[in-house]
Design an enzyme around this catalytic site. Structure first.
Site, mmCIF file in Angstrom:
data_model
loop_
_atom_site.group_PDB
_atom_site.id
_atom_site.type_symbol
_atom_site.label_atom_id
_atom_site.label_comp_id
_atom_site.label_asym_id
_atom_site.label_seq_id
_atom_site.Cartn_x
_atom_site.Cartn_y
_atom_site.Cartn_z
ATOM 1 N N HIS A 1 -17.589 -4.972 3.555
ATOM 2 C CA HIS A 1 -16.879 -4.442 2.385
ATOM 3 C C HIS A 1 -15.936 -5.494 1.777
ATOM 4 C CE1 HIS A 1 -14.697 -1.692 -0.167
ATOM 5 N NE2 HIS A 1 -13.566 -1.987 0.449
ATOM 6 N N LYS B 1 0.839 -1.203 0.000
ATOM 7 C CA LYS B 1 0.000 0.000 0.000
ATOM 8 C C LYS B 1 0.875 1.254 0.000
ATOM 9 C CE LYS B 1 -3.839 2.337 0.260
ATOM 10 N NZ LYS B 1 -5.079 2.316 0.978
HETATM 11 N N1 GLY Z 1 -8.379 1.558 -0.930
HETATM 12 C C1 GLY Z 1 -7.867 2.033 -2.138
HETATM 13 C C2 GLY Z 1 -6.939 3.190 -2.020
HETATM 14 O O1 GLY Z 1 -6.596 3.572 -0.917
HETATM 15 O O2 GLY Z 1 -6.548 3.764 -2.990
#
Ligand code: GLY
Length: 358
Positions: free
Chosen positions: A262, A224
């Site tokens: 979700h 992420k």
């Molecule tokens: N959950 C997708 C993003 O943070 O871009």
């Protein structure tokens, strides 16, 4: 303690991962600004962790606001309640909002922090797997509107993220599973090796073996952080994180956010997207089955309910804010471990993929 930096220049921040971090006083002193502190939480998480967090705040009078739990609480009304409290506290620009809870609290608290006085610092303390591996990192904040999820929001990066994996011990099985969907997503879109790692240890993952969970959270957050650092405002590669989400959001909306968590809706959505990728001959045959097998082994749903017509999902996707110029902009796969942005699927092909996913 693993620490992952989200490399965003002046707006960069650390994500600290480990067990029993909530009451870690040195950590707090390093990241809190000087002003007032408002901890926002929900009525499920607060009884479990609010006291521990408050006890860990060094010499600091902190206030707290406990909101109802669940996605249905992510409203303009609750956003307004947070602002009312900040105003009542006479919080200044040096105040800090601490969001203690799952994605709902993080999104809502983050949006309040983004908008109060045009933006005050906030710290994410995610207590669900989904929030730790996805929502708490990247600065997307929002509230829902009755016409769609996250329709009102802002980008506002936290000052730090504290992912205490110890808080996952109390997570309900379904909530934990829903977070695993986002973990699988990272493997599917950008890391075939991680995918194989997940496939090799479903039992340890489901048993929440501490070492396995810490590694799973750390690897997911690293993905992420890398994606957000490359594309903070979703002008390009960040859109890949929406794999399974266009179908998933539509499924959540047509079931009034009541039937699926979700992550569960995203699990089904990812399978539909993988089927569509195969149907379009973009990904090799067997990609969707492999994904469905992994998800099912982790206790997640993989099939679109028989009674929901494909048309309803497609109509609902028309409102999806990720569409550009009226085309269905979707995240599809080249292979398990490699995603792409694509706008060339016809409504017929999408319908076929939905029907094949029942
Ligand atoms: N959950 C997708 C993003 O943070 O871009």
């Amino acid at each position: 303690m693993p620490v992952i930096e989200v490399e965003l220049g002046d707006a960069g921040y650390p994500v600290c991962i480990g067990a029993n971090l909530l009451a870690n006083t040195p950590w707090w002193s390093a990241h809190l600004p000087d002003g007032r502190v408002l901890v926002v939480s929900d009525d499920r998480v607060a009884p479990l962790y609010l006291d521990a967090l408050l006890a860990g705040l060094p010499d600091r009078a902190a206030d707290s606001l406990v909101l109802p739990h669940g996605e249905t609480a992510k409203t303009v009304e609750n956003w307004s309640r947070i602002l009312d409290r900040l105003i009542a506290l006479q919080a200044g620009r040096d105040a800090c909002l601490v969001a203690l809870g799952g994605g709902m609290v993080g999104d809502l608290g983050g949006f309040a922090a983004a908008t109060y006085m045009r933006g005050i610092p906030f710290i994410q303390v995610p207590t669900t797997l989904l929030a730790q591996v996805d929502a708490s990192v990247g600065g997307k904040t929002a509230v829902n509107h009755e016409r769609g999820k996250n329709l009102i929001g802002a980008f506002h990066q936290p000052r730090a993220v504290l992912a205490d994996v110890g808080t996952l011990d109390t997570l309900a099985e379904r909530e934990y599973g829903a977070g695993l969907a986002e973990v699988v997503k990272y493997g599917m879109i950008r890391d075939a090796e991680f995918l194989a790692w997940l496939e090799a240890r479903p039992a340890a993952i489901l048993a929440r073996d501490p070492e396995t969970v810490t590694e799973l959270v750390t690897r997911s957050i690293r993905h992420k952080a890398e994606v957000v650092a490359a594309d903070e405002r979703e002008a390009g590669v960040r859109a890949l994180l929406n794999f399974g989400h266009s179908f998933g959001h539509a499924l959540e909306t047509v079931t009034a956010y009541e039937r699926f968590l979700h992550g569960e809706a995203v699990a089904i959505g990812m399978v539909v997207a993988a089927r569509l990728s195969e149907l379009r001959a973009l990904a090799p045959a067997g990609t969707a089955e492999r994904l469905a097998g992994l998800l099912a082994g982790l206790g997640l749903p993989t099939r679109l309910p028989a009674e929901i017509p494909a048309r309803r999902i497609i109509d609902c996707m028309g409102l999806d804010k990720k569409n550009l110029g009226g085309k269905q902009r979707l995240i599809l796969l080249h292979a398990a471990g490699k995603a792409m942005i694509d706008s060339d699927s016809s409504i017929d092909q999408i319908t076929q993929a939905l029907e094949a996913s029942r």
